[in-house]
Design an enzyme around this catalytic site. Structure first.
Site, PDB file in Angstrom:
ATOM      1  N   GLY A   1      30.517  31.179  23.623  1.00  0.00           N
ATOM      2  CA  GLY A   1      29.997  31.283  22.259  1.00  0.00           C
ATOM      3  C   GLY A   1      29.140  30.116  21.806  1.00  0.00           C
ATOM      4  O   GLY A   1      28.728  30.061  20.657  1.00  0.00           O
TER       5      GLY A   1
ATOM      6  N   TRP B   1      26.023  29.313  22.569  1.00  0.00           N
ATOM      7  CA  TRP B   1      24.671  29.712  22.162  1.00  0.00           C
ATOM      8  C   TRP B   1      24.729  30.390  20.791  1.00  0.00           C
ATOM      9  O   TRP B   1      23.878  30.157  19.948  1.00  0.00           O
ATOM     10  CB  TRP B   1      24.044  30.634  23.209  1.00  0.00           C
TER      11      TRP B   1
ATOM     12  N   ASP C   1      29.667  39.947  26.323  1.00  0.00           N
ATOM     13  CA  ASP C   1      30.045  39.258  27.556  1.00  0.00           C
ATOM     14  C   ASP C   1      31.193  40.016  28.205  1.00  0.00           C
ATOM     15  O   ASP C   1      31.920  40.758  27.536  1.00  0.00           O
ATOM     16  CB  ASP C   1      30.484  37.817  27.269  1.00  0.00           C
TER      17      ASP C   1
ATOM     18  N   ASP D   1      30.531  44.990  29.989  1.00  0.00           N
ATOM     19  CA  ASP D   1      29.571  44.710  31.059  1.00  0.00           C
ATOM     20  C   ASP D   1      28.197  45.216  30.628  1.00  0.00           C
ATOM     21  O   ASP D   1      28.086  46.353  30.160  1.00  0.00           O
ATOM     22  CB  ASP D   1      30.034  45.441  32.324  1.00  0.00           C
TER      23      ASP D   1
ATOM     24  N   ASP E   1      22.104  34.055  28.771  1.00  0.00           N
ATOM     25  CA  ASP E   1      22.551  32.947  29.611  1.00  0.00           C
ATOM     26  C   ASP E   1      23.430  33.515  30.726  1.00  0.00           C
ATOM     27  O   ASP E   1      24.331  32.855  31.222  1.00  0.00           O
ATOM     28  CB  ASP E   1      23.304  31.922  28.764  1.00  0.00           C
TER      29      ASP E   1
ATOM     30  N   LYS F   1      17.893  33.369  31.665  1.00  0.00           N
ATOM     31  CA  LYS F   1      18.265  32.325  32.644  1.00  0.00           C
ATOM     32  C   LYS F   1      18.140  32.957  34.025  1.00  0.00           C
ATOM     33  O   LYS F   1      18.624  34.066  34.246  1.00  0.00           O
ATOM     34  CB  LYS F   1      19.686  31.835  32.444  1.00  0.00           C
TER      35      LYS F   1
END
Length: 192
Positions: free
Chosen positions: A52, A54, A72, A89, A110, A150
């Site tokens: 958490g 970000w 997540d 997912d 991320d 990312k």
């Protein structure tokens, strides 16, 4: 020669001192300092959101009028009224059900694969995750919206950049100082 690996480096200590859940908060702060992405009142989707950190940064940037969704595989502890959190997912059809009709100003990711230690395999898994994010962005990102990805750099990196350039009007790469020296991750900032 890279410095010895330290779990509790300066960014870890700074995160704890400033109340962030993880050192990764400083990666997003550096990205925003360079690219000026976040504005008050924006709607933001954060993928790979646990733990958490970000979302904590985003919450400060978009303010109380902003709207955030965090997704997540792992559970994310509550962050506030304007943050909806889902443990799912991103490859699941449930994500589309959760986001139906939603459009976001910014999508951050991320996400990182579970690493195998085999660089080429890990890099390809990173590309697959990012391709899923790009597909979500095509459906749920507003015109002129920003996506932050990312990615692990490897053999397929340049091909993926080419693919992004065919789908977005601006594509930039950036490696924040908060990334570990030995990490082969970098970030891609795309504008629709």
């Amino acid at each position: 020669m890279p410095r010895p690996f330290k779990i509790q480096d300066q960014y870890f200590k700074k995160a704890k001192a400033e109340g962030y859940r993880a050192r990764s908060a400083f990666k997003l702060i550096e990205i925003d300092d360079k690219f000026k992405i976040f504005k008050k009142g924006q709607s933001v989707l954060d993928l790979g959101a646990a733990p958490g950190s970000w979302l904590q940064v985003i919450q400060k940037k978009v303010g109380k009028r902003g709207n955030m969704v965090g997704i997540d595989l792992q559970e994310i502890k509550a962050l506030g009224e304007n943050v909806a959190l889902y443990q799912v997912d991103i490859f699941s059809e449930l994500v589309e059900d959760l986001l139906i009709g939603e459009k976001f100003d910014v999508i951050t990711s991320d996400l990182a694969p579970k690493t195998s230690g085999i660089k080429d395999v890990d890099q390809w898994k990173s590309i697959e995750l990012n391709q899923a994010v790009v597909e979500l962005a095509q459906k749920h990102l507003k015109t002129n919206g920003i996506v932050i990805l990312k990615i692990f750099i490897g053999a397929d990196f340049q091909d993926f950049i080419k693919e992004l350039k065919s789908r977005f009007k601006k594509v930039n790469t950036f490696k924040p100082r908060a990334c570990r020296d030995r990490s082969f991750e970098t970030y891609i900032i795309c504008q629709k």
